[in-house]
Structure formats: structure tokens, C-alpha cells
Design a protein around this motif. Structure first.
Motif, PDB file in Angstrom:
ATOM      1  N   ARG A   1       0.864  -1.176   0.000  1.00  0.00           N
ATOM      2  CA  ARG A   1       0.000   0.000   0.000  1.00  0.00           C
ATOM      3  C   ARG A   1       0.905   1.231   0.000  1.00  0.00           C
ATOM      4  O   ARG A   1       2.053   1.187   0.436  1.00  0.00           O
ATOM      5  CB  ARG A   1      -0.882   0.021   1.247  1.00  0.00           C
ATOM      6  N   VAL A   2       0.380   2.338  -0.471  1.00  0.00           N
ATOM      7  CA  VAL A   2       1.139   3.595  -0.485  1.00  0.00           C
ATOM      8  C   VAL A   2       1.629   3.917   0.917  1.00  0.00           C
ATOM      9  O   VAL A   2       2.793   4.285   1.110  1.00  0.00           O
ATOM     10  CB  VAL A   2       0.288   4.744  -1.069  1.00  0.00           C
ATOM     11  N   SER A   3       0.768   3.738   1.909  1.00  0.00           N
ATOM     12  CA  SER A   3       1.161   4.045   3.292  1.00  0.00           C
ATOM     13  C   SER A   3       2.292   3.138   3.763  1.00  0.00           C
ATOM     14  O   SER A   3       3.190   3.581   4.479  1.00  0.00           O
ATOM     15  CB  SER A   3      -0.037   3.928   4.232  1.00  0.00           C
TER      16      SER A   3
ATOM     17  N   ALA B   1       5.459   4.367   2.067  1.00  0.00           N
ATOM     18  CA  ALA B   1       5.873   5.619   2.715  1.00  0.00           C
ATOM     19  C   ALA B   1       6.563   5.328   4.045  1.00  0.00           C
ATOM     20  O   ALA B   1       7.598   5.920   4.366  1.00  0.00           O
ATOM     21  CB  ALA B   1       4.671   6.532   2.921  1.00  0.00           C
ATOM     22  N   SER B   2       6.015   4.411   4.803  1.00  0.00           N
ATOM     23  CA  SER B   2       6.597   4.053   6.092  1.00  0.00           C
ATOM     24  C   SER B   2       8.005   3.486   5.910  1.00  0.00           C
ATOM     25  O   SER B   2       8.927   3.847   6.647  1.00  0.00           O
ATOM     26  CB  SER B   2       5.702   3.029   6.785  1.00  0.00           C
TER      27      SER B   2
ATOM     28  N   ARG C   1       6.431  11.006   4.076  1.00  0.00           N
ATOM     29  CA  ARG C   1       4.985  11.175   4.173  1.00  0.00           C
ATOM     30  C   ARG C   1       4.327  10.539   2.943  1.00  0.00           C
ATOM     31  O   ARG C   1       4.888  10.572   1.841  1.00  0.00           O
ATOM     32  CB  ARG C   1       4.631  12.653   4.241  1.00  0.00           C
ATOM     33  N   PRO C   2       3.114   9.966   3.100  1.00  0.00           N
ATOM     34  CA  PRO C   2       2.423   9.373   1.951  1.00  0.00           C
ATOM     35  C   PRO C   2       2.269  10.335   0.777  1.00  0.00           C
ATOM     36  O   PRO C   2       2.410   9.922  -0.384  1.00  0.00           O
ATOM     37  CB  PRO C   2       1.064   8.959   2.526  1.00  0.00           C
TER      38      PRO C   2
ATOM     39  N   VAL D   1       3.350   9.549  -3.040  1.00  0.00           N
ATOM     40  CA  VAL D   1       2.412   9.605  -4.170  1.00  0.00           C
ATOM     41  C   VAL D   1       3.064  10.331  -5.348  1.00  0.00           C
ATOM     42  O   VAL D   1       2.940   9.903  -6.502  1.00  0.00           O
ATOM     43  CB  VAL D   1       1.078  10.270  -3.754  1.00  0.00           C
TER      44      VAL D   1
END
Length: 153
Positions: A52-54, A57-58, A63-64, A68
């Protein structure tokens, strides 16, 4: 040794860090035509996709919203695909395309991966020393208010 004699070592070490990040960045861009953050995203996806994008990012410590933007550029180059999750229609899964896998296969290491790997091998005392030293450097430069951006290496 006097502090005034050690200050040049601190400055030289900072220069070495910036130089190393720049060299890794140039090497990665020569080999892949991608800046470091984009290549780092591809390398993470090669190990763990779909993500997932999140989640991406993690793992990139960003930051997501920043990720993006990175994914927009990778998708435009047809190196990743984004699809709505079948389990949660609000979530977006990211995966490499065949072209993305080819880029990762020929890509050199990126500075971010080397930093994360190196930091994870430090003892607690060594890590705490680096953490406190970096906090002091940020404070000395008055950079606490700056929003961290991806390393270009």
C-alpha cells in the motif's frame, strides 16, 4: 585535542556525507535514469510488493503525499502499477511492472538503503550517539522547521 582543531574534521565529515550521497545519486541516474528516491521505491517494491502507499511511505520514512508524487513519476514511466485493493476499495496497492523489475535487476545500490542497513547494525549506544549528534546538527543549522525531503542519492 582542542575543539578548534576538531571542527575541521566535523565539517570534512559532513562534506564526505554529501559527496557520497551525490556520487550514489549520479551512479544510479547513469545506470537507470532514475533519481535515488524513485529507485529506492522500486527496490522496496521488488522485495515486498504489493504494498500500500502508506506501507511504502513508512519504509521510505516519508509522508504518503511525498510518496504519491514519486509513484506518479514511476507510473508515468510504466515502472509501477497502482490498483484498488480488492479487500479495501479505499486502499491502493502498488506493484512493479516487468520494466520496473528489469530496472531493479540492473540498478546499483542507493544511499538510502545503505544508511538504513548501516543504522540497523549499530549497537543501541552507537545509534543513540548518531541520533543525538544529528539532532544537534539540525539545531545548530536552525533547520528544525524544515520539512525533510527525500535524499537525492
Amino acid at each position: 585535542m582542542e575543539r578548534s582543531e576538531q571542527i575541521p574534521e566535523v565539517i570534512d565529515n559532513l562534506r564526505r556525507i554529501f559527496q557520497a550521497v551525490g556520487e550514489y545519486s549520479r551512479s544510479a541516474e547513469r545506470e537507470t535514469e532514475l533519481p535515488g528516491p524513485q529507485l529506492w521505491a522500486l527496490k522496496i517494491l521488488a522485495r515486498q510488493a504489493p504494498l500500500r502507499v502508506s506501507g511504502l511511505a513508512s519504509q521510505m520514512y516519508l509522508r504518503p503525499a511525498t510518496v504519491v508524487g514519486i509513484l506518479d513519476r514511476l507510473e508515468a514511466k510504466r515502472l509501477v502499477t497502482r490498483t484498488r485493493s480488492q479487500q479495501d476499495r479505499r486502499a491502493v496497492d502498488v506493484e512493479l511492472t516487468g520494466a520496473g523489475r528489469e530496472v531493479v535487476a540492473r540498478a546499483p545500490e542507493v544511499a538510502q538503503v545503505m544508511l538504513v542497513n548501516g543504522l540497523s547494525t549499530l549497537t543501541k549506544e552507537e545509534f543513540d550517539s548518531v541520533l543525538h549528534g544529528m539532532r544537534h546538527m539540525v539545531r545548530l543549522l536552525g533547520a528544525e522547521h524544515l520539512t525533510p525531503q527525500p535524499l537525492r542519492g
